[in-house]
Structures are given as structure tokens and as C-alpha cells.
Design an enzyme around this catalytic site. Structure first.
Site, PDB file in Angstrom:
ATOM      1  N   LYS A 116      -2.888  -3.978  -1.732  1.00 27.94           N
ATOM      2  CA  LYS A 116      -2.483  -5.014  -2.709  1.00 27.94           C
ATOM      3  C   LYS A 116      -2.573  -6.532  -1.755  1.00 27.94           C
ATOM      4  CE  LYS A 116       1.593  -3.280  -4.964  1.00 27.94           C
ATOM      5  NZ  LYS A 116       3.091  -3.311  -5.116  1.00 27.94           N
ATOM      6  N   LYS A 198      -5.742   6.017  -9.273  1.00 26.33           N
ATOM      7  CA  LYS A 198      -4.410   6.169 -10.055  1.00 26.33           C
ATOM      8  C   LYS A 198      -4.311   5.188 -11.258  1.00 26.33           C
ATOM      9  CE  LYS A 198      -1.193   3.677  -8.378  1.00 26.33           C
ATOM     10  NZ  LYS A 198       0.089   3.071  -7.689  1.00 26.33           N
ATOM     11  N   LYS A 201      -0.598   0.049 -14.271  1.00 29.87           N
ATOM     12  CA  LYS A 201      -0.368  -0.954 -15.407  1.00 29.87           C
ATOM     13  C   LYS A 201      -1.010  -2.198 -15.047  1.00 29.87           C
ATOM     14  CE  LYS A 201       4.391  -1.367 -13.536  1.00 29.87           C
ATOM     15  NZ  LYS A 201       5.529  -0.678 -13.588  1.00 29.87           N
TER      16      LYS A 201
HETATM   17  P1  TYM Z   1       6.263   1.613  -9.497  1.00 25.69           P
HETATM   18  O1  TYM Z   1       6.924   0.420 -10.082  1.00 25.69           O
HETATM   19  O2  TYM Z   1       5.136   1.025  -9.014  1.00 25.69           O
HETATM   20  O3  TYM Z   1       6.209   2.836 -10.155  1.00 25.69           O
HETATM   21  C1  TYM Z   1       7.585   3.585 -10.619  1.00 25.69           C
HETATM   22  C2  TYM Z   1       7.312   4.956 -10.389  1.00 25.69           C
HETATM   23  O4  TYM Z   1       6.115   5.539 -11.122  1.00 25.69           O
HETATM   24  C3  TYM Z   1       5.288   6.414 -10.401  1.00 25.69           C
HETATM   25  N1  TYM Z   1       3.986   5.993 -10.462  1.00 25.69           N
HETATM   26  C4  TYM Z   1       3.196   7.257 -10.901  1.00 25.69           C
HETATM   27  N2  TYM Z   1       3.236   8.531 -10.887  1.00 25.69           N
HETATM   28  C5  TYM Z   1       2.157   9.223 -10.865  1.00 25.69           C
HETATM   29  N3  TYM Z   1       1.080   8.884 -11.456  1.00 25.69           N
HETATM   30  C6  TYM Z   1       0.861   7.244 -11.475  1.00 25.69           C
HETATM   31  N4  TYM Z   1      -0.292   7.008 -11.786  1.00 25.69           N
HETATM   32  C7  TYM Z   1       1.993   6.516 -11.361  1.00 25.69           C
HETATM   33  N5  TYM Z   1       2.163   5.204 -11.381  1.00 25.69           N
HETATM   34  C8  TYM Z   1       3.303   4.855 -10.720  1.00 25.69           C
HETATM   35  C9  TYM Z   1       5.728   5.633  -8.953  1.00 25.69           C
HETATM   36  O5  TYM Z   1       5.425   6.620  -7.893  1.00 25.69           O
HETATM   37  C10 TYM Z   1       7.140   5.444  -8.945  1.00 25.69           C
HETATM   38  O6  TYM Z   1       8.018   6.610  -8.636  1.00 25.69           O
HETATM   39  N6  TYM Z   1       7.861   0.973  -4.808  1.00 25.69           N
HETATM   40  C11 TYM Z   1       8.323   1.728  -5.903  1.00 25.69           C
HETATM   41  C12 TYM Z   1       9.585   1.173  -6.663  1.00 25.69           C
HETATM   42  C13 TYM Z   1      10.929   1.402  -5.743  1.00 25.69           C
HETATM   43  C14 TYM Z   1      11.633   2.664  -5.385  1.00 25.69           C
HETATM   44  C15 TYM Z   1      12.397   2.173  -4.655  1.00 25.69           C
HETATM   45  C16 TYM Z   1      11.251   3.786  -5.637  1.00 25.69           C
HETATM   46  C17 TYM Z   1      11.594   0.380  -5.048  1.00 25.69           C
HETATM   47  N7  TYM Z   1      12.718   1.018  -4.240  1.00 25.69           N
HETATM   48  C18 TYM Z   1      13.313   3.393  -3.970  1.00 25.69           C
HETATM   49  C19 TYM Z   1      12.088   4.619  -5.207  1.00 25.69           C
HETATM   50  C20 TYM Z   1      13.097   4.784  -4.296  1.00 25.69           C
HETATM   51  C21 TYM Z   1       7.029   1.272  -6.924  1.00 25.69           C
HETATM   52  O7  TYM Z   1       6.334   0.341  -6.482  1.00 25.69           O
HETATM   53  O8  TYM Z   1       7.143   2.027  -8.080  1.00 25.69           O
END
Ligand code: TYM
Length: 335
Positions: A116, A198, A201
Site C-alpha cells: 500500500k 489477488k 476492489k
Molecule cells: P478487507 O476489507 O480488505 O477484506 C475483507 C475480507 O475479505 C477478504 N478478502 C479476500 N479473500 C479471498 N480472496 C480475495 N481476493 C480477497 N480480498 C479480500 C479479506 O481477507 C478479509 O477477510 N484488515 C481487514 C479488515 C479488518 C479485519 C479486522 C478483519 C480490520 N479489522 C479484524 C478481521 C478481523 C481488511 O482489510 O479486509
């Protein structure tokens, strides 16, 4: 221990755009499968989202839309605690405490930060760097046993575990050391255009991802345009990463095994595979899209869910934070 004696789950999604098929298959689908057996806390993590610049009105709207998407995906609001992260101030408070116990070296090794920060060199803010500490705080506040996420969160999960152990060792047993839960086959859904990357969005190429709220037409077109290879045989192998990704998606959405899918397309080309796969994906996403659009017209209902959710979440978060403040030597507030 939770109210019902069940083990606890925490997970969250950033309201920084609409949910992709990657979010659903990597995280939300697991949530729907686990929600009956765990006491679940699911959050729209808007405090994480502002580590990259957001338009305030868009962020506000997307937070509510994300809630509607959670429910449309099958997260039952009567069964789970669903809330907006910024409504529970203990997240920011525990974040501060844990940041005093996190090493700079640990944070600078985080691959998501490295990626990032490359993209936003002009706006390299400290929040982006300390993001994993806030994530650890989210999880540890609820004493979560299990965290269902995609595998891009593995390194962040390790930090959450390390911080829990570090705090427990330095003071005394306070936090539960959480386990990550990663779905088989879809813990990393790949881009439809660059299958070694990966699905995200924030991809500048819209054909790389499918949104849950996307029209049937556009979903089908994107699948038909998905990058494959010149082998021409439907196999599940590392040499055919594009096809392997499509098979994983197909399998997860139709509950057919990878082997069944490969057998079904023996002697058939990619054209037939993609056509039938597109139909299956469109059909399985259709009810979610319809429910999502219905919920968006019911703002009062959505509000009642996040209000109730924050009240319940704050109760548990406060208990943990009070214990933390006591252990680290903060004078108790007796008013
Ligand atoms: P975020 O918002 O980027 O994504 C949300 C969830 O979707 C999963 N994910 C994917 N899984 C499989 N293939 C993909 N291409 C893919 N893209 C996204 C992410 O692994 C996630 O589970 N840091 C986290 C948000 C967060 C969080 C937390 C998660 C903040 N605090 C505490 C769990 C526990 C994030 O950026 O997810």
C-alpha cells in the site's frame, strides 16, 4: 466466555468500496457457515478505511451499503452482533495501549503495508503503518477465539496472536490468543485478468473483479473475458492458474467438488466451461443482489441493526478494556 457459552468470532470488512466475490468467498461465506455455532461480532471497519483518503459522504454511504451486503449474504442480524467500528470507542483506546507494545520492525515487515505504501507514497500516513495494531485491537477486545478471513490477512493475524501473548506474559492472562480461519480453495480468490494477483476492489481494471451487486449481464461478460491459457483442457493445475481460479470459484458457489467439475468438462473446451460457469455464478449471486437492493430501501431497519449491535459490542469491549487499564496501572475512573 460469551453470554451463551459459545466460542467467539470477530471479523470485519472495510467500507472502502463495494464487496467483491473475493470478499464473499474469502470471508463472508465462512461467516454464514459459522454463525450458528459461534457468538459472532461482525464489523464495518470504517476506522481502517480512512488510512487511505475517503470522500466523507461516500464513506458514510458505503458503510450502510456494506451492512446491507452483510445481511444480503446471509448474515442473520438476530443471531449476530453487527456494528460500525467507530461506534465503539474502545477500539481506538486499546489500539493506543497495544501500539506501545508493538515493535517498529514488526510493522515494517508487513507486506500489505509495503504494497500500500508503494501505491500512496505521497500520502504515507502513520495510520497505514499502524493499521495492523488496530486490527489486533478489534480482535482482542472481544476475546475472539476464531477470525474467519482471507489469507491476505495471515500476517496481521500473526501480529494479533503475538500481541495477545506478549500482553499476557508481561501482565497476566487477559487476552485469548485468536486463530485465523481460512476457507479451503477460496482463501485467495485471484483477479480474473491477472490470475497471479489477488482479486481486489481497488484494481484499476474492472474486468479483474466481480462485485456482488453487479448486474447479471456484466458478471457473465467478465467471466467470459477471464484470462485462461493455451492448454485448452479443463484441468486443475498450477500451470493453469486462471482456470484453477475459475474452478475454485465455481466449486465454492455450487458446492460441487473440484474433481466433479473437472470430470464434467472432460472433452469440452473453455467456451462451454465459461458459459455454464457464468450461468451458475449469476444464479447463485442473484438472490443476494435482490435482497441487497431491497434492504437499501429500508434504512430504518438497517439503522436499528447497527444501533443494537454497537450497544452489545461496547458492553463486551468495555469489560476487556477495563481489565487492560487495571493491569497496566491506570487509575480506575470512579465516576
Ligand atoms: P478487507 O476489507 O480488505 O477484506 C475483507 C475480507 O475479505 C477478504 N478478502 C479476500 N479473500 C479471498 N480472496 C480475495 N481476493 C480477497 N480480498 C479480500 C479479506 O481477507 C478479509 O477477510 N484488515 C481487514 C479488515 C479488518 C479485519 C479486522 C478483519 C480490520 N479489522 C479484524 C478481521 C478481523 C481488511 O482489510 O479486509
Amino acid at each position: 466466555m460469551s453470554g451463551e457459552g459459545k466460542k467467539v468470532i470477530f471479523s470485519g470488512v472495510q467500507p472502502s468500496g463495494k464487496m467483491t466475490l473475493g470478499n464473499y468467498l474469502g470471508a463472508l461465506k465462512s461467516w454464514t457457515e459459522l454463525q450458528h455455532d459461534f457468538d459472532c461480532y461482525f464489523s464495518m471497519v470504517n476506522m481502517h478505511a480512512i488510512t487511505v483518503p475517503q470522500d466523507p459522504e461516500v464513506l458514510r454511504r458505503q458503510t450502510i451499503e456494506l451492512l446491507a451486503q452483510f445481511i444480503a449474504c446471509g448474515i442473520d442480524p438476530d443471531l449476530n452482533t453487527i456494528f460500525i467500528q467507530s461506534h465503539v470507542p474502545q477500539h481506538a483506546e486499546l489500539n493506543w495501549v497495544l501500539s506501545t507494545m508493538t515493535y517498529m520492525g514488526e510493522l515494517s515487515r508487513m507486506t500489505q503495508y509495503k504494497d500500500k505504501s508503494k501505491k500512496s507514497e505521497a500520502n504515507l500516513n502513520a495510520g497505514l503503518f499502524t493499521y495492523p495494531v488496530l486490527m489486533a485491537s478489534d480482535i482482542l477486545l472481544y476475546k475472539a477465539d476464531v477470525v474467519p478471513v482471507g489469507d491476505d490477512q495471515k500476517q496481521h493475524m500473526e501480529l494479533a496472536r503475538d500481541l495477545a501473548e506478549r500482553f499476557n506474559n508481561r501482565f497476566s492472562d487477559t487476552f485469548v490468543v485468536p486463530e485465523g480461519y481460512y476457507p479451503k480453495g477460496t482463501s485467495r480468490v485471484m483477479s480474473l485478468q491477472e490470475p497471479l494477483k489477488k482479486m481486489s476492489k481497488s484494481d484499476s481494471n474492472e474486468n479483474g473483479y466481480i462485485l456482488l451487486a453487479e448486474s447479471a449481464d456484466s458478471t457473465a461478460k467478465k467471466i467470459k473475458k477471464a484470462v485462461t491459457d493455451s492448454v485448452g483442457v479443463v484441468n486443475y493445475s498450477d500451470e493453469q492458474p486462471g482456470l484453477r481460479n475459475l474452478i475454485n470459484i465455481y466449486s465454492a458457489l455450487t458446492d460441487q467438488t473440484v474433481e466433479q467439475i473437472v470430470d464434467m468438462y472432460e472433452g469440452k473446451g473453455y467456451g462451454a466451461f465459461k458459459k455454464e460457469m457464468a450461468e451458475a455464478v449469476v444464479e447463485s449471486l442473484r438472490p443476494m443482489r435482490e435482497q441487497y437492493n431491497y434492504l437499501l430501501d429500508n434504512r430504518d431497519y438497517l439503522e436499528s441493526i447497527y444501533v443494537k449491535g454497537a450497544q452489545k459490542a461496547e458492553k463486551r469491549a468495555k469489560e476487556t478494556l477495563d481489565a487492560v487499564y487495571d493491569k497496566i496501572g491506570f487509575v480506575k475512573r470512579n465516576y
